[in-house]
Design a protein around this motif. Structure first.
Motif, short mmCIF file in Angstrom:
data_model
loop_
_atom_site.label_atom_id
_atom_site.label_comp_id
_atom_site.label_asym_id
_atom_site.label_seq_id
_atom_site.Cartn_x
_atom_site.Cartn_y
_atom_site.Cartn_z
N ALA A 145 0.85 -1.21 0.00
CA ALA A 145 0.00 0.00 0.00
C ALA A 145 0.87 1.25 0.00
O ALA A 145 0.61 2.21 -0.74
CB ALA A 145 -0.92 -0.01 1.22
N LEU A 146 1.93 1.23 0.82
CA LEU A 146 2.82 2.39 0.92
C LEU A 146 3.48 2.70 -0.42
O LEU A 146 3.62 3.87 -0.81
CB LEU A 146 3.89 2.12 1.99
N LYS A 147 3.87 1.66 -1.16
CA LYS A 147 4.49 1.87 -2.48
C LYS A 147 3.55 2.64 -3.41
O LYS A 147 3.97 3.55 -4.13
CB LYS A 147 4.83 0.51 -3.12
N GLU A 148 2.26 2.27 -3.38
CA GLU A 148 1.28 2.93 -4.25
C GLU A 148 1.05 4.37 -3.82
O GLU A 148 0.98 5.28 -4.65
CB GLU A 148 -0.04 2.15 -4.25
N TYR A 149 0.94 4.59 -2.50
CA TYR A 149 0.71 5.95 -2.00
C TYR A 149 1.90 6.86 -2.32
O TYR A 149 1.73 8.05 -2.61
CB TYR A 149 0.45 5.93 -0.50
N LEU A 150 3.11 6.31 -2.27
CA LEU A 150 4.29 7.11 -2.57
C LEU A 150 4.31 7.51 -4.05
O LEU A 150 4.79 8.59 -4.40
CB LEU A 150 5.56 6.34 -2.20
N LYS A 151 3.82 6.64 -4.93
CA LYS A 151 3.69 7.00 -6.35
C LYS A 151 2.75 8.19 -6.51
O LYS A 151 3.02 9.12 -7.27
CB LYS A 151 3.15 5.81 -7.16
N VAL A 152 1.62 8.12 -5.78
CA VAL A 152 0.64 9.22 -5.85
C VAL A 152 1.28 10.51 -5.34
O VAL A 152 1.14 11.59 -5.93
CB VAL A 152 -0.62 8.90 -5.02
N LEU A 153 2.00 10.40 -4.23
CA LEU A 153 2.62 11.58 -3.61
C LEU A 153 3.60 12.24 -4.57
O LEU A 153 3.66 13.48 -4.67
CB LEU A 153 3.32 11.17 -2.32
N GLU A 154 4.36 11.44 -5.29
CA GLU A 154 5.33 11.98 -6.25
C GLU A 154 4.63 12.78 -7.35
O GLU A 154 5.05 13.88 -7.71
CB GLU A 154 6.14 10.83 -6.86
N ILE A 155 3.51 12.22 -7.87
CA ILE A 155 2.77 12.91 -8.94
C ILE A 155 2.14 14.20 -8.42
O ILE A 155 2.21 15.26 -9.06
CB ILE A 155 1.67 12.00 -9.52
N THR A 156 1.51 14.12 -7.23
CA THR A 156 0.79 15.29 -6.71
C THR A 156 1.75 16.43 -6.38
O THR A 156 1.44 17.60 -6.61
CB THR A 156 -0.01 14.92 -5.45
N LYS A 157 2.93 16.09 -5.87
CA LYS A 157 3.91 17.14 -5.53
C LYS A 157 4.46 17.80 -6.80
O LYS A 157 4.59 19.02 -6.87
CB LYS A 157 5.05 16.56 -4.70
N ASN A 160 1.72 19.98 -8.29
CA ASN A 160 1.09 20.94 -7.37
C ASN A 160 -0.40 20.66 -7.15
O ASN A 160 -1.23 21.57 -7.13
CB ASN A 160 1.29 22.37 -7.87
N LEU A 161 -0.74 19.37 -7.01
CA LEU A 161 -2.13 18.98 -6.75
C LEU A 161 -2.32 18.86 -5.24
O LEU A 161 -2.26 17.78 -4.66
CB LEU A 161 -2.45 17.66 -7.45
N LYS A 162 -2.51 19.99 -4.59
CA LYS A 162 -2.45 20.07 -3.14
C LYS A 162 -3.50 19.21 -2.44
O LYS A 162 -3.22 18.55 -1.42
CB LYS A 162 -2.61 21.53 -2.68
N ASP A 163 -4.74 19.22 -2.95
CA ASP A 163 -5.79 18.46 -2.26
C ASP A 163 -5.47 16.97 -2.22
O ASP A 163 -5.58 16.32 -1.17
CB ASP A 163 -7.15 18.69 -2.92
N LYS A 164 -5.01 16.42 -3.35
CA LYS A 164 -4.67 15.00 -3.41
C LYS A 164 -3.37 14.71 -2.64
O LYS A 164 -3.20 13.62 -2.09
CB LYS A 164 -4.55 14.54 -4.86
N GLU A 165 -2.47 15.69 -2.60
CA GLU A 165 -1.23 15.52 -1.85
C GLU A 165 -1.53 15.35 -0.36
O GLU A 165 -1.00 14.44 0.29
CB GLU A 165 -0.32 16.72 -2.04
N PHE A 166 -2.41 16.20 0.18
CA PHE A 166 -2.75 16.10 1.60
C PHE A 166 -3.51 14.81 1.90
O PHE A 166 -3.27 14.16 2.93
CB PHE A 166 -3.58 17.31 2.03
N SER A 167 -4.42 14.41 1.00
CA SER A 167 -5.15 13.16 1.20
C SER A 167 -4.20 11.96 1.23
O SER A 167 -4.36 11.05 2.04
CB SER A 167 -6.19 12.96 0.08
N THR A 168 -3.20 11.99 0.36
CA THR A 168 -2.23 10.89 0.30
C THR A 168 -1.36 10.86 1.55
O THR A 168 -1.04 9.78 2.07
CB THR A 168 -1.36 11.02 -0.96
N LEU A 169 -0.95 12.04 2.03
CA LEU A 169 -0.17 12.10 3.28
C LEU A 169 -0.96 11.49 4.43
O LEU A 169 -0.40 10.79 5.29
CB LEU A 169 0.20 13.55 3.60
N LEU A 170 -2.27 11.74 4.46
CA LEU A 170 -3.11 11.16 5.51
C LEU A 170 -3.16 9.64 5.38
O LEU A 170 -3.13 8.92 6.39
CB LEU A 170 -4.52 11.75 5.43
#
Length: 580
Positions: A145-157, A160-170
């Motif tokens: 799960a962490l591997k997938e979330y880290l992929k999302v975090l890389e894209i959102t950062k 500059n997709l702030k809403d999805k970045e914060f959701s992924t951090l959570l």
């Protein structure tokens, strides 16, 4: 060499075996209604009309949702339309996720991610990775799960997709909490709150949801770290904000967590105020099957149990059990095992033997069911991975040069396997010599001086481990019915307390503890007892209390790093050489 031969046979089998997933829905599998609507979905030129038509039909008959999206996917394949395929894959995966078929959800998520990666579509990449990550999280594959979330975090950062970045951090912090990294999760929650407090971030989508989730997460981490004062500060802040924003689900959560915290510090009157507020809000929402109600009732039952009012505790738990009237619903309630355990202890304290036995059996049934679910999930994941491998091999076999590629691939594999085999033999020899040089004994546990739970004291922990050491001398762990429940009974405690104490002071689960005792016993007997060495592996597994050879083999491999067959052969050689 035998492994190499088996591998070559397997490769040749794959070359001749064709696996192709059915991409289309056959007419025979469709209902009468779907047959009528199939041509419209497949051939109507205006896709917006097709989408609106599907949405209308789904509202009329939700049970047909999956079939309609399968038809829509069929159109995507026929027309080689990327957008239709991606849309259908996402919703088919989301449907499976909602139904609890997480392995299928992962499958659809990966199909979507493959499409999105080929098209470099960041939106669908985010959707796919999040769906896969959420599904892995549900089956407790936290690393995946962490591997997938880290992929999302890389894209959102990077975008500059702030809403999805914060959701992924959570989501990532939720994983940290589940694997007991409370301090790391708390630091990240606090950083998230500081970022969300900045003016430029207050206009992002789902701002209030992200902010309150971060506040709730910070409170939970403080609670788990036993900093109840700061936990209450976060919870009260969250409650006020959720009331200002009129977000009822968050109000219920914060009232529940505040009540839970007051129970932990024995302020039962304050706890009762907040838990009753939570229950009133839940009833106002009037949901048929509300998981928050079960949490509230569980906290209330805990409160009255702690006060010695065991009949009252049973009333709240019975209210839960009356609503949770099927095994399907049981699986959706996170604290169901704790509820049955508390109910069993409440019945015991009221002298109701019949209910005590009923709740004890229910508790065991849930534990067994969850274990079986884990086994089934692992089997499904294995089958899915195998099918994926077969599909990839089938794609290779369609190439004109498949035979040459296969030979080269096989040759490389043989070399790698031989290298691996030599390395493995050396490693096994080192591990075996280390095992032989060590004195096999079960060392007494060293209680952690840091108190991690309010209801645990050093003296209680010391007494529990002393009792465990006493019964270890009886080799109780060799019994086939040795489990958490029976062991708790042997040392006059309850399953929840025993499990939590093992986890927090021995840093291992109860099953890991039993396996350690059994494997140490096995190593000792193999060294000392010639009769024991003459037993078959099946007989040895039975002597150790295992119900199958596979379970013993897995436990031995995990603890020693060796296979049981290698160890037993080496022991026999050593004994033979010693006699010579």
């Amino acid at each position: 060499m035998r492994e190499v031969i088996v591998l070559l046979i397997f490769l040749s089998f794959l070359q001749g075996y064709s696996f192709q997933e059915d991409k289309y829905v056959t007419s025979d599998s469709l209902s009468v209604e779907l047959k009528k609507n199939r041509d419209y979905i497949l051939f109507q030129e205006d896709l917006d009309k097709v989408y609106d038509f599907i949405e209308e039909k789904i509202r009329e008959n939700p049970d047909q949702t999956e079939s309609y999206y399968q038809l829509y996917l069929e159109r995507g394949f026929k027309e080689n339309n990327y957008n239709i395929q991606s849309f259908a894959y996402y919703y088919l995966g989301f449907i499976q996720y909602q139904k609890g078929n997480y392995v299928l959800a992962i499958k659809y998520g990966k199909l979507l991610s493959d499409l999105a990666e080929n098209q470099k579509d960041k939106e669908y990449k985010i959707s796919a990775y999040t769906l896969i990550g959420n599904s892995y999280f549900k089956i407790r594959y936290y690393n995946e799960a962490l591997k997938e979330y880290l992929k999302v975090l890389e894209i959102t950062k990077s975008n500059n997709l702030k809403d999805k970045e914060f959701s992924t951090l959570l989501n990532i912090n939720n994983i940290r909490t589940r694997i007991h990294q409370y301090k790391e999760a708390l630091e990240s929650y606090e950083e998230t709150i500081i970022s969300l407090d900045k003016k430029e971030n207050k206009e992002i989508a789902n701002y209030y949801g992200n902010y309150l989730s971060a506040v709730l997460g910070a409170g939970v981490c403080n609670y788990l770290l036993k900093d109840y004062h700061n936990a209450l500060n976060y919870y009260n802040k969250g409650l006020k904000l959720s009331e200002d924003y009129k977000l009822i689900p968050f109000q219920i959560n914060f009232n529940n967590t505040i009540g839970e915290t007051y129970i932990a510090i024995n302020e039962y009157d304050n706890a009762l105020v907040y838990l009753n507020k939570a229950k009133k809000l839940i009833k106002r929402e009037n949901q048929v099957f509300d998981k928050a109600l079960f949490t509230t009732n569980f906290h209330l039952a805990t409160l009255f149990f702690n006060k010695g009012e065991h009949s009252k505790a049973l009333e709240y738990l019975t209210e839960n059990f009356d609503s949770i009237n099927s095994e399907e619903k049981e699986k959706q309630v996170e604290k169901i095992t704790e509820m049955y355990d508390l109910a069993q202890r409440s019945a015991e304290n009221t002298g109701n033997t019949e209910k005590q036995i009923y709740f004890a059996n229910a508790y065991k049934r849930i534990i067994d069911s969850r274990h079986q679910d884990d086994v089934n999930t692992k089997d499904q994941m294995y089958e899915y991975d195998l099918i994926t491998l077969e599909e990839k091999n089938q794609d290779l076999s369609s190439l004109n040069s498949k035979y040459i590629i296969g030979l080269v691939f096989a040759a490389i594999l043989i070399v790698l396997l031989l290298v691996h085999q030599i390395s493995k033999q050396r490693t096994n020899k080192v591990l075996f010599e280390k095992l032989q040089s060590e004195k096999i004994e079960v060392k007494p546990p060293k209680p952690n001086p840091i108190i991690k739970k309010d209801f645990i004291t050093n003296e209680k922990v010391k007494l529990l481990f002393e009792k465990l050491q006493e019964i270890e001398k009886t080799n109780f762990f060799l019994e086939k019915d040795c489990n958490l429940y029976n062991t708790a009974k042997l040392i006059d405690t309850n399953t929840t307390y025993l499990s939590k104490t093992m986890n927090e002071y021995k840093q291992q689960s109860f099953n890991e503890y039993i396996n350690e005792l059994r494997i140490n016993f096995f190593l000792k007997e193999m060294k000392m007892d010639s009769k024991f060495r003459s037993y078959t592996i099946k007989a040895i597994a039975g002597e150790l209390g295992y119900k199958s050879v596979n379970t013993f083999a897995a436990a031995f491999k995990k603890q020693t790093g060796l296979t049981h067959s290698f160890y037993m052969k080496q022991i026999s050689k050593d004994v033979h050489n010693t006699k010579k």
